[in-house]
Scaffold this active site. Structure first.
Site, mmCIF file in Angstrom:
data_model
loop_
_atom_site.group_PDB
_atom_site.id
_atom_site.type_symbol
_atom_site.label_atom_id
_atom_site.label_comp_id
_atom_site.label_asym_id
_atom_site.label_seq_id
_atom_site.Cartn_x
_atom_site.Cartn_y
_atom_site.Cartn_z
ATOM 1 C CG ASP A 26 -6.635 -4.292 -4.043
ATOM 2 O OD1 ASP A 26 -5.970 -3.618 -3.362
ATOM 3 O OD2 ASP A 26 -7.725 -4.380 -4.192
ATOM 4 C CE1 TYR B 38 -6.287 6.008 1.788
ATOM 5 C CE2 TYR B 38 -6.810 4.622 3.782
ATOM 6 C CZ TYR B 38 -5.656 5.139 2.571
ATOM 7 O OH TYR B 38 -4.520 4.868 2.906
ATOM 8 C CG ASP C 88 4.515 0.582 -0.180
ATOM 9 O OD1 ASP C 88 5.085 0.746 -1.386
ATOM 10 O OD2 ASP C 88 3.359 0.207 0.282
ATOM 11 C CD GLU D 105 3.666 -3.218 -0.576
ATOM 12 O OE1 GLU D 105 4.227 -3.624 0.448
ATOM 13 O OE2 GLU D 105 2.675 -2.663 -0.768
ATOM 14 C CD GLU E 203 -0.794 -2.902 3.456
ATOM 15 O OE1 GLU E 203 -1.021 -3.319 2.611
ATOM 16 O OE2 GLU E 203 -0.070 -2.158 3.702
ATOM 17 C CG HIS F 69 -3.007 -3.622 -1.235
ATOM 18 N ND1 HIS F 69 -4.196 -2.902 -1.668
ATOM 19 C CD2 HIS F 69 -2.488 -2.332 -0.560
ATOM 20 C CE1 HIS F 69 -4.343 -1.736 -1.254
ATOM 21 N NE2 HIS F 69 -3.032 -1.402 -0.364
ATOM 22 C CB ALA F 70 -5.515 -5.313 3.561
ATOM 23 N N GLY F 71 -6.148 -2.468 3.817
ATOM 24 C CA GLY F 71 -5.894 -1.015 4.272
ATOM 25 C C GLY F 71 -7.158 -0.363 3.487
ATOM 26 C CD GLU G 156 -0.753 -0.612 -3.231
ATOM 27 O OE1 GLU G 156 0.182 -0.860 -2.118
ATOM 28 O OE2 GLU G 156 -1.541 0.409 -3.083
ATOM 29 C CE LYS H 245 2.293 3.087 2.544
ATOM 30 N NZ LYS H 245 1.846 2.292 1.287
ATOM 31 N N GLY I 38 -2.451 7.725 5.585
ATOM 32 C CA GLY I 38 -2.292 7.143 4.241
ATOM 33 C C GLY I 38 -1.449 8.042 3.288
#
Lengths: 432, 432
Positions: A320, A28, A244, A270, A378, A347-349, A297, A216, A18
């Protein structure tokens, strides 16, 4: 109805999962809410706001501040008018001052609204996407607050979009049940990974059937060029490679940086800059065309999304599930996107965001946009094991959820183990 | 350095003071912070976020979440680099997720940053406006984070503005000390007041020497026409009468409503719609010209102000001392306004907002804009008695603060009496 909160945190910073240009060491976390009732069915509604560590306690306090709106009320009355309840929460005349409609307080409303939808879907015995897809256009429009939207989308226009979507709902439901909904994977692209790991994870993404990945970028241009080159080599020309920047740049820098990456054919850029800067996104979109801009997001609410669409600032809209005020506001945003003809790629994760948002994309496919063309959800392969009804991926596709509810329920043993700061996962390191 | 918080609430809803179209029953409140040190001078820094009641506890929790950035650190080191400290707080990679740069978390930073400036000014033995006005252009630019601003304002342009402002600083300081800074009063215009009270308070405003008043509008058009007519009758044609809709309208409705009020010559329309809707404000500005648009009290940060200016959406920019992240961000906004040539007329009222924002307008006059032309600071005659160094009004003008600090210190007996929920003012009604 009663409301209980949990501060749940996962020590993801220990592994650099992440990591990106703005978030070097996230833990998280979920500010988690459980709504329970005295009904004999024993069903509970579960929801959460996602955060990345510090401040999750503030988010929990904000959820608790909504307690007076729910505790002691009849569950039938509340679930029977979730449009009215949404308006009551968002327009609470005193709490509104803390936003309005943004940040901690708005995310708290998201957690509670999503928990209510989870409960309603469980009571209906349907996964949320099917519950929403079973509602009439009139019922769906009633869920949406059109305040501040009518210069872009009126209730009548929303009704028309939903009525057009009535034809073929059943066929599209069957398509989802058979084939699922396409995903893309961000797992290869975290900044903290070295080139070898990037190469290996790109190869795995291809083997897993994904047709889009995401990297990223934004910390160092030479690094980004090298990593994008590696990814393009492994993936070949057909794979879509999104990049992103996680809000790293100012407008001119974004244009310059993205142009420097253009030889490797990035599919979208992104979050090139501040999520509040709709004018800046429009300038970037003009400056980097034909490369596309995506964001969402961190977009605070439907009013900001409206403007991104009005200014032609984004080619992909990234909802999101837990930042805007839950299902109701996301329905508003899906309708706005449909009006402007912009594909929604969520957006996810994080913690449980994949679990939630799949329902919204599937509802969009069945009842609003009617298409999966140019749309992907995502996918990040993190923390799903903590959920009772985790996402199921097959050949790069999200399989349609079957269980009743919003897939938002974290396992009870996880709530205990990862409780912050007293759970066993944290206690040792914090005491040590 | 140590950090202590207080939840302070005033039961203003009992009197309908502060009632408007969106806030029918506010209980003006402060999420209050006290920074103390082990220095022998015993000086403390005081700051607060203003809220209107429910949720003040969430705001207090957000301030407490900033504790690790300050507690145990050297006060000299922190006060010596308030630009660096601002960046550290705003860009905390985990807390940032809760905004970014908006809502509860951003207002918490405001409280802490303002408390640090209060302490720094007290240590310097100067009122804040004089401390800021004694700094060099280079020192002031160092306080500003230009991230997301450079498409509208670069550090070099900011330096140029501040260098232009060097000439005449001393003369303007003397003007302020002699004459003060013009205010306008919102006291007559709350929606909860009847016509007789409106008439009486308008006459008092004239007698007190004000040249501008403000009326709340937006609940009912016929009422607004009647109230504005009453106010215009009492005040005559020369008085500027601003109107304030507190975000009540959509774009088309705002244009229609304001046009209906045009015969009574409203000076500006404040907060016609969502504070997030920069595109909407621009459309309203075009639709109601030559009547002017003003906004800012709910504008989340400098990035949104930047866009309001870029789109020519406002004729008056209304900074708030405690919504954006404190003094540093307001310096950025004052510089943006100077660049675009838009007068700054601060939002005030609430709890202690008059006390704070007078320092910023006076600093603006001395060091940035160099003029008071077309500029007024909002004044509301509420709750000043709770402050150690309250604003002093004379003939409609804010008298320049003389005491060292940011005028942000609430009396210790008030912190005890109005503590929520355990203070004596609240205990009885909550127990009863």
């Amino acid at each position: 109805m009663s409301l209980e909160t949990h501060d749940v945190r996962f020590p993801t910073s220990r592994e650099l999962d992440g990591s990106d240009a703005m978030n070097p060491d996230p833990d998280y976390s979920a500010a988690y809410v459980v709504l329970s009732t005295d009904a004999p069915d024993g069903l509970e509604g579960h929801g959460f706001a996602f955060t990345i560590g510090r401040g999750n306690d503030v988010q929990v306090a904000a959820i608790a501040a909504l307690r007076p709106h729910l505790v002691g009320r009849s569950v039938d009355e509340v679930l029977g008018d979730l449009g009215g309840l949404w308006r009551e929460l968002v327009h609470d005349s005193q709490l509104r001052w803390l936003g309005p409609e943004k940040g901690v307080m708005h995310m708290a409303i998201s957690a509670v609204v999503n928990a209510l939808w989870d409960l309603r879907a469980k009571r209906a015995g349907l996964p949320l996407w099917r519950l929403l897809a079973s509602m009439t256009p009139e019922e769906l429009v009633e869920l949406v607050d059109f305040r501040y939207l009518t210069d872009a989308l009126t209730p009548d226009e929303a009704l028309e979009i939903l009525r057009r979507g009535l034809a073929g709902r059943e066929e599209r439901t069957q398509v989802l049940l058979a084939d699922g909904y396409p995903g893309y994977t961000t797992s290869p692209g975290w900044l903290g990974y070295d080139d070898e790991k990037l190469r290996r994870l790109c190869a795995e993404a291809i083997a897993d059937g994904f047709t889009q990945i995401k990297l990223k970028v934004g910390a160092d241009l030479e690094d980004d060029i090298r990593r994008l080159k590696v990814a393009r080599e492994v993936c070949g020309p057909a794979m879509r490679i999104a990049v992103d920047a996680n809000q790293r740049w100012d407008v001119a820098e974004a244009i310059e940086w993205v142009r420097a990456l253009a030889p490797f054919d990035p599919w979208w850029i992104e979050e090139p800059t501040s999520p509040d800067d709709v004018v800046g996104h429009a300038a970037i979109a003009r400056g980097i065309a034909p490369i596309r801009v995506a964001t969402g997001e961190h977009v605070a609410n439907r009013v900001v999304f409206k403007q991104l669409l009005q200014l032609d600032a984004i080619s992909y809209l990234q909802i999101d599930a837990a930042r805007v005020a839950g299902v109701n506001e996301n329905i508003a945003i899906l309708l706005l996107a449909a009006k402007f003809g912009v594909p929604v790629c969520p957006h996810a994760g994080g913690v449980g965001l994949c679990e939630l948002v799949q329902h919204l994309s599937m509802f969009d496919f069945v009842a609003i946009s009617g298409t999966m063309r140019d749309r992907v959800i995502e996918y990040v392969d993190h923390l799903h094991e903590h959920f009772i009804d985790p996402v199921r991926m097959h050949r790069g596709h999200y399989q349609a959820p079957i269980a009743a509810g919003f897939s938002s329920t974290i396992r009870p043993e996880t709530l205990i183990a990862y409780a912050y700061p007293a759970g066993p996962i944290w206690k040792e390191s914090l005491d040590g």
